[in-house]
Design a protein around this motif. Structure first.
Motif, PDB file in Angstrom:
ATOM      1  N   MET A   1      -6.555   9.734   9.669  1.00  0.00           N
ATOM      2  CA  MET A   1      -6.788   9.115   8.267  1.00  0.00           C
ATOM      3  C   MET A   1      -7.302   9.967   7.435  1.00  0.00           C
ATOM      4  O   MET A   1      -8.078  10.948   7.781  1.00  0.00           O
ATOM      5  CB  MET A   1      -7.114   7.659   8.217  1.00  0.00           C
ATOM      6  CG  MET A   1      -6.283   6.789   9.112  1.00  0.00           C
ATOM      7  SD  MET A   1      -6.733   5.066   9.224  1.00  0.00           S
ATOM      8  CE  MET A   1      -7.914   4.564   8.198  1.00  0.00           C
ATOM      9  N   ASP A   2      -7.139   9.710   6.041  1.00  0.00           N
ATOM     10  CA  ASP A   2      -7.863  10.532   5.004  1.00  0.00           C
ATOM     11  C   ASP A   2      -9.515  10.575   4.870  1.00  0.00           C
ATOM     12  O   ASP A   2      -9.950  11.453   4.515  1.00  0.00           O
ATOM     13  CB  ASP A   2      -7.375   9.971   3.537  1.00  0.00           C
ATOM     14  CG  ASP A   2      -7.585   8.833   3.207  1.00  0.00           C
ATOM     15  OD1 ASP A   2      -8.099   7.651   4.102  1.00  0.00           O
ATOM     16  OD2 ASP A   2      -6.863   8.213   2.127  1.00  0.00           O
ATOM     17  N   ASP A   3      -9.992   9.478   5.563  1.00  0.00           N
ATOM     18  CA  ASP A   3     -11.436   9.613   5.931  1.00  0.00           C
ATOM     19  C   ASP A   3     -11.870  10.228   7.125  1.00  0.00           C
ATOM     20  O   ASP A   3     -13.219  10.254   7.418  1.00  0.00           O
ATOM     21  CB  ASP A   3     -11.928   8.176   5.716  1.00  0.00           C
ATOM     22  CG  ASP A   3     -11.677   7.259   7.083  1.00  0.00           C
ATOM     23  OD1 ASP A   3     -10.774   7.920   8.001  1.00  0.00           O
ATOM     24  OD2 ASP A   3     -11.916   5.938   7.102  1.00  0.00           O
TER      25      ASP A   3
ATOM     26  N   THR B   1      -6.007  -3.476   5.482  1.00  0.00           N
ATOM     27  CA  THR B   1      -6.331  -4.169   4.281  1.00  0.00           C
ATOM     28  C   THR B   1      -7.388  -3.541   3.366  1.00  0.00           C
ATOM     29  O   THR B   1      -8.061  -2.580   4.027  1.00  0.00           O
ATOM     30  CB  THR B   1      -6.941  -5.588   4.550  1.00  0.00           C
ATOM     31  OG1 THR B   1      -7.977  -5.492   5.368  1.00  0.00           O
ATOM     32  CG2 THR B   1      -5.834  -6.335   5.307  1.00  0.00           C
ATOM     33  N   GLY B   2      -7.599  -3.855   2.088  1.00  0.00           N
ATOM     34  CA  GLY B   2      -8.290  -3.387   1.276  1.00  0.00           C
ATOM     35  C   GLY B   2      -8.190  -2.105   0.582  1.00  0.00           C
ATOM     36  O   GLY B   2      -9.018  -1.249   0.247  1.00  0.00           O
ATOM     37  N   ARG B   3      -6.944  -1.489   0.746  1.00  0.00           N
ATOM     38  CA  ARG B   3      -6.674  -0.244   0.146  1.00  0.00           C
ATOM     39  C   ARG B   3      -5.283  -0.311  -0.792  1.00  0.00           C
ATOM     40  O   ARG B   3      -4.646  -1.123  -0.266  1.00  0.00           O
ATOM     41  CB  ARG B   3      -6.289   0.893   1.496  1.00  0.00           C
ATOM     42  CG  ARG B   3      -7.458   0.854   2.541  1.00  0.00           C
ATOM     43  CD  ARG B   3      -8.534   1.973   2.396  1.00  0.00           C
ATOM     44  NE  ARG B   3      -8.167   3.370   2.134  1.00  0.00           N
ATOM     45  CZ  ARG B   3      -8.083   4.254   2.893  1.00  0.00           C
ATOM     46  NH1 ARG B   3      -8.459   4.169   4.122  1.00  0.00           N
ATOM     47  NH2 ARG B   3      -7.991   5.588   2.128  1.00  0.00           N
ATOM     48  N   GLN B   4      -5.445   0.552  -1.697  1.00  0.00           N
ATOM     49  CA  GLN B   4      -4.211   0.720  -2.492  1.00  0.00           C
ATOM     50  C   GLN B   4      -3.332   2.044  -2.033  1.00  0.00           C
ATOM     51  O   GLN B   4      -2.237   1.784  -2.091  1.00  0.00           O
ATOM     52  CB  GLN B   4      -4.410   0.801  -4.127  1.00  0.00           C
ATOM     53  CG  GLN B   4      -5.248  -0.482  -4.456  1.00  0.00           C
ATOM     54  CD  GLN B   4      -5.435  -0.120  -6.218  1.00  0.00           C
ATOM     55  OE1 GLN B   4      -5.461   0.903  -6.455  1.00  0.00           O
ATOM     56  NE2 GLN B   4      -5.542  -1.270  -6.712  1.00  0.00           N
ATOM     57  N   GLU B   5      -3.886   2.881  -1.263  1.00  0.00           N
ATOM     58  CA  GLU B   5      -3.393   3.937  -0.959  1.00  0.00           C
ATOM     59  C   GLU B   5      -4.159   4.479   0.381  1.00  0.00           C
ATOM     60  O   GLU B   5      -5.099   4.280   0.469  1.00  0.00           O
ATOM     61  CB  GLU B   5      -2.873   5.125  -1.944  1.00  0.00           C
ATOM     62  CG  GLU B   5      -4.300   5.779  -2.682  1.00  0.00           C
ATOM     63  CD  GLU B   5      -4.179   6.601  -3.563  1.00  0.00           C
ATOM     64  OE1 GLU B   5      -3.029   6.476  -4.465  1.00  0.00           O
ATOM     65  OE2 GLU B   5      -4.865   7.377  -3.852  1.00  0.00           O
ATOM     66  N   LEU B   6      -3.076   5.216   1.110  1.00  0.00           N
ATOM     67  CA  LEU B   6      -3.821   5.893   2.309  1.00  0.00           C
ATOM     68  C   LEU B   6      -3.073   7.006   2.751  1.00  0.00           C
ATOM     69  O   LEU B   6      -1.757   7.073   2.640  1.00  0.00           O
ATOM     70  CB  LEU B   6      -3.498   4.706   3.450  1.00  0.00           C
ATOM     71  CG  LEU B   6      -3.915   5.075   4.763  1.00  0.00           C
ATOM     72  CD1 LEU B   6      -5.374   5.407   5.014  1.00  0.00           C
ATOM     73  CD2 LEU B   6      -3.418   4.162   5.832  1.00  0.00           C
ATOM     74  N   THR B   7      -3.671   8.023   3.191  1.00  0.00           N
ATOM     75  CA  THR B   7      -3.224   9.343   3.440  1.00  0.00           C
ATOM     76  C   THR B   7      -3.194   9.450   4.857  1.00  0.00           C
ATOM     77  O   THR B   7      -4.144   9.438   5.427  1.00  0.00           O
ATOM     78  CB  THR B   7      -3.924  10.514   2.570  1.00  0.00           C
ATOM     79  OG1 THR B   7      -3.713  10.365   1.436  1.00  0.00           O
ATOM     80  CG2 THR B   7      -3.018  12.060   3.205  1.00  0.00           C
TER      81      THR B   7
ATOM     82  N   ILE C   1       0.740  -1.236   0.076  1.00  0.00           N
ATOM     83  CA  ILE C   1      -0.063  -0.016   0.054  1.00  0.00           C
ATOM     84  C   ILE C   1       0.954   1.386  -0.137  1.00  0.00           C
ATOM     85  O   ILE C   1       1.841   1.094   0.564  1.00  0.00           O
ATOM     86  CB  ILE C   1      -0.974  -0.001   1.373  1.00  0.00           C
ATOM     87  CG1 ILE C   1      -1.860  -1.152   1.059  1.00  0.00           C
ATOM     88  CG2 ILE C   1      -1.503   1.354   1.357  1.00  0.00           C
ATOM     89  CD1 ILE C   1      -2.636  -1.204   2.645  1.00  0.00           C
TER      90      ILE C   1
END
Length: 79
Positions: free
Chosen positions: A49-51, A64-70, A3
């Protein structure tokens, strides 16, 4: 699975593995996240987190389940 994690406000990116401890990822990226208890109780290591969800980096692993995260770093002036 790898990721891409981006740390703001410095816009530093690093690849991380699912399940890898967030503090370890930050350290590898040259990012300092302050810590206190290392058990998630004191919230000294809290990042956003970005959310918009606030997490304690000391007890959180790369999800899990993410390709990227900020990850938004902010510091409590009381620490």
């Amino acid at each position: 699975m790898s990721i891409n994690i981006r740390f703001l406000p410095d816009n530093v990116t690093v690849d991380a593995e699912v399940g890898e401890p967030m503090l370890q990822v930050a350290e590898r990226a040259g990012i300092f996240i302050p810590t206190g208890c290392l058990m998630g109780t004191c919230h000294a290591c809290e990042v956003e987190m970005d959310d918009g969800e606030a997490i304690c980096a000391c007890i959180t692993a790369v999800p899990t389940g993410r390709q990227e995260l900020t990850i938004n770093l902010y510091f409590d002036p009381n620490w």
